[in-house]
Design a protein around this motif. Structure first.
Motif, mmCIF file in Angstrom:
data_model
loop_
_atom_site.group_PDB
_atom_site.id
_atom_site.type_symbol
_atom_site.label_atom_id
_atom_site.label_comp_id
_atom_site.label_asym_id
_atom_site.label_seq_id
_atom_site.Cartn_x
_atom_site.Cartn_y
_atom_site.Cartn_z
ATOM 1 N N THR A 86 -4.347 20.473 -14.876
ATOM 2 C CA THR A 86 -5.058 21.487 -14.219
ATOM 3 C C THR A 86 -6.307 21.788 -15.384
ATOM 4 O OG1 THR A 86 -3.739 23.167 -15.683
ATOM 5 C CG2 THR A 86 -3.007 22.600 -13.582
ATOM 6 N N ALA A 87 -7.305 22.648 -14.967
ATOM 7 C CA ALA A 87 -8.323 22.964 -15.635
ATOM 8 C C ALA A 87 -8.167 23.507 -17.101
ATOM 9 C CB ALA A 87 -9.564 23.433 -15.056
ATOM 10 N N GLY A 88 -7.121 24.422 -16.970
ATOM 11 C CA GLY A 88 -6.825 25.373 -18.295
ATOM 12 C C GLY A 88 -6.317 24.286 -19.358
ATOM 13 N N GLU A 89 -5.580 23.306 -19.092
ATOM 14 C CA GLU A 89 -4.868 22.583 -19.959
ATOM 15 C C GLU A 89 -5.967 21.658 -20.722
ATOM 16 O OE1 GLU A 89 -2.044 19.973 -17.889
ATOM 17 O OE2 GLU A 89 -0.673 21.571 -17.424
ATOM 18 N N SER A 90 -6.995 21.130 -20.037
ATOM 19 C CA SER A 90 -7.893 20.215 -20.307
ATOM 20 C C SER A 90 -8.831 20.973 -21.161
ATOM 21 C CB SER A 90 -8.679 19.314 -19.264
ATOM 22 O OG SER A 90 -9.562 20.329 -18.312
ATOM 23 N N ALA A 91 -9.071 22.329 -20.998
ATOM 24 C CA ALA A 91 -10.157 23.195 -21.773
ATOM 25 C C ALA A 91 -9.647 23.514 -23.242
ATOM 26 C CB ALA A 91 -10.458 24.401 -21.084
ATOM 27 N N THR A 92 -8.279 23.821 -23.098
ATOM 28 C CA THR A 92 -7.755 23.951 -24.392
ATOM 29 C C THR A 92 -7.614 22.734 -25.300
ATOM 30 O OG1 THR A 92 -5.472 23.748 -23.530
ATOM 31 C CG2 THR A 92 -6.383 26.031 -23.627
ATOM 32 N N ALA A 93 -7.487 21.648 -24.892
ATOM 33 C CA ALA A 93 -7.404 20.616 -25.516
ATOM 34 C C ALA A 93 -8.562 20.012 -26.094
ATOM 35 C CB ALA A 93 -6.790 19.407 -24.649
ATOM 36 N N SER A 94 -9.658 20.297 -25.492
ATOM 37 C CA SER A 94 -10.949 20.044 -25.840
ATOM 38 C C SER A 94 -11.603 21.096 -27.015
ATOM 39 C CB SER A 94 -12.207 19.949 -24.812
ATOM 40 O OG SER A 94 -12.167 21.102 -24.016
ATOM 41 N N SER A 95 -11.186 22.332 -26.590
ATOM 42 C CA SER A 95 -11.770 23.373 -27.351
ATOM 43 C C SER A 95 -10.982 23.415 -28.876
ATOM 44 C CB SER A 95 -11.610 24.754 -26.948
ATOM 45 O OG SER A 95 -10.087 25.027 -26.681
ATOM 46 N N THR A 96 -9.959 22.739 -28.984
ATOM 47 C CA THR A 96 -9.099 22.752 -30.380
ATOM 48 C C THR A 96 -9.375 21.350 -31.011
ATOM 49 O OG1 THR A 96 -6.993 22.271 -29.320
ATOM 50 C CG2 THR A 96 -7.599 24.782 -29.913
ATOM 51 N N LEU A 120 0.939 -1.171 -0.017
ATOM 52 C CA LEU A 120 0.119 -0.089 0.019
ATOM 53 C C LEU A 120 0.985 1.122 0.099
ATOM 54 C CD1 LEU A 120 -2.705 1.219 -0.188
ATOM 55 C CD2 LEU A 120 -2.765 1.172 2.630
ATOM 56 N N ALA A 121 1.960 1.189 0.774
ATOM 57 C CA ALA A 121 2.823 2.488 0.711
ATOM 58 C C ALA A 121 3.534 2.763 -0.528
ATOM 59 C CB ALA A 121 3.984 2.416 1.832
ATOM 60 N N ALA A 122 3.781 1.995 -1.217
ATOM 61 C CA ALA A 122 4.365 2.011 -2.624
ATOM 62 C C ALA A 122 3.211 2.401 -3.614
ATOM 63 C CB ALA A 122 4.916 0.578 -3.235
ATOM 64 N N GLU A 123 2.322 2.183 -3.563
ATOM 65 C CA GLU A 123 1.093 2.589 -4.289
ATOM 66 C C GLU A 123 0.709 4.143 -4.039
ATOM 67 O OE1 GLU A 123 -2.223 0.177 -5.185
ATOM 68 O OE2 GLU A 123 -1.199 -1.666 -5.322
ATOM 69 N N LEU A 124 0.614 4.525 -2.608
ATOM 70 C CA LEU A 124 0.320 5.627 -2.562
ATOM 71 C C LEU A 124 1.646 6.791 -2.937
ATOM 72 C CD1 LEU A 124 -1.080 5.277 1.241
ATOM 73 C CD2 LEU A 124 -2.172 6.221 -0.906
ATOM 74 N N ALA A 125 2.599 6.249 -2.891
ATOM 75 C CA ALA A 125 3.897 7.044 -3.315
ATOM 76 C C ALA A 125 3.814 7.358 -4.659
ATOM 77 C CB ALA A 125 5.289 6.319 -2.888
ATOM 78 N N ALA A 126 3.447 6.490 -5.278
ATOM 79 C CA ALA A 126 3.433 6.506 -7.099
ATOM 80 C C ALA A 126 2.263 7.438 -7.190
ATOM 81 C CB ALA A 126 3.007 5.020 -7.399
ATOM 82 N N TYR A 127 1.032 7.222 -6.427
ATOM 83 C CA TYR A 127 0.126 8.401 -6.611
ATOM 84 C C TYR A 127 0.424 9.583 -6.496
ATOM 85 C CZ TYR A 127 -4.613 10.362 -6.222
ATOM 86 O OH TYR A 127 -5.708 11.154 -6.356
ATOM 87 N N ASP A 128 1.087 10.028 -5.292
ATOM 88 C CA ASP A 128 1.625 11.248 -5.029
ATOM 89 C C ASP A 128 2.575 11.854 -6.150
ATOM 90 O OD1 ASP A 128 0.037 11.488 -2.763
ATOM 91 O OD2 ASP A 128 1.579 10.735 -1.283
ATOM 92 N N ALA A 129 3.387 11.044 -6.733
ATOM 93 C CA ALA A 129 4.368 11.441 -7.620
ATOM 94 C C ALA A 129 3.664 11.870 -8.932
ATOM 95 C CB ALA A 129 5.462 10.233 -7.792
ATOM 96 N N ILE A 130 2.587 11.307 -9.192
ATOM 97 C CA ILE A 130 1.815 11.873 -10.643
ATOM 98 C C ILE A 130 1.363 13.270 -10.475
ATOM 99 C CG2 ILE A 130 -0.343 11.453 -11.972
ATOM 100 C CD1 ILE A 130 -0.396 8.556 -11.033
ATOM 101 N N GLU A 131 1.670 13.986 -11.602
ATOM 102 C CA GLU A 131 1.429 15.010 -11.651
ATOM 103 C C GLU A 131 0.067 15.468 -12.019
ATOM 104 O OE1 GLU A 131 3.281 19.169 -13.870
ATOM 105 O OE2 GLU A 131 4.493 17.715 -13.408
ATOM 106 N N PRO A 132 -0.780 16.405 -11.369
ATOM 107 C CA PRO A 132 -2.102 16.601 -11.629
ATOM 108 C C PRO A 132 -2.399 17.386 -13.013
ATOM 109 C CG PRO A 132 -1.655 17.756 -9.779
ATOM 110 C CD PRO A 132 -0.310 17.196 -10.024
#
Length: 120
Positions: free
Chosen positions: A85-95, A71-83
């Motif tokens: 943002t809303a601005g990146e997803s909006a530009t990707a869907s609008s174009t 469980l500790a290794a999976e939580l560390a891997a989840y924390d390492a993922i960069e989230p």
């Protein structure tokens, strides 16, 4: 006088009608009761239900969820993922596949609609 004689005859015939218990027996009822007493139902076979009823099988209880082994290794891997943002997803869907985006769609909606000419 003839009417008096008719009344007397009617009274005599009414008095001669028998209401004794012997003559009031109901033949149909006696036959029905005798047949009910003589009726012997056929015995039901022990395997008569096999075609109509499914055999009972109790349901299996669900298995409880288990925690991952590491469980500790999976939580560390989840924390390492960069989230994202809303601005990146909006530009990707609008174009995307729709072309110009939301602004072009809104200008299209605001444009004046030409009235169709009536055919005479």
């Amino acid at each position: 006088m003839s009417s008096l004689r008719l009344l007397r005859q009617a009274a005599c015939s009414a008095r001669s009608f028998s209401t004794s218990a012997v003559s009031r027996r109901d033949i149909v009822q006696d036959l029905y009761i005798r047949e009910l007493k003589a009726y012997k139902p056929t015995p039901v076979a022990k395997d008569a239900h096999l075609g109509a009823v499914k055999p009972f099988s109790p349901i299996q209880p669900p298995k409880p969820p288990t925690l991952p082994v590491d469980l500790a290794a999976e939580l560390a891997a989840y924390d390492a993922i960069e989230p994202t943002t809303a601005g990146e997803s909006a530009t990707a869907s609008s174009t995307g596949e729709f072309g110009q985006g939301a602004e072009a769609f809104l200008t299209f909606l605001e444009a004046d609609v030409k009235a169709a000419e009536a055919h005479h």
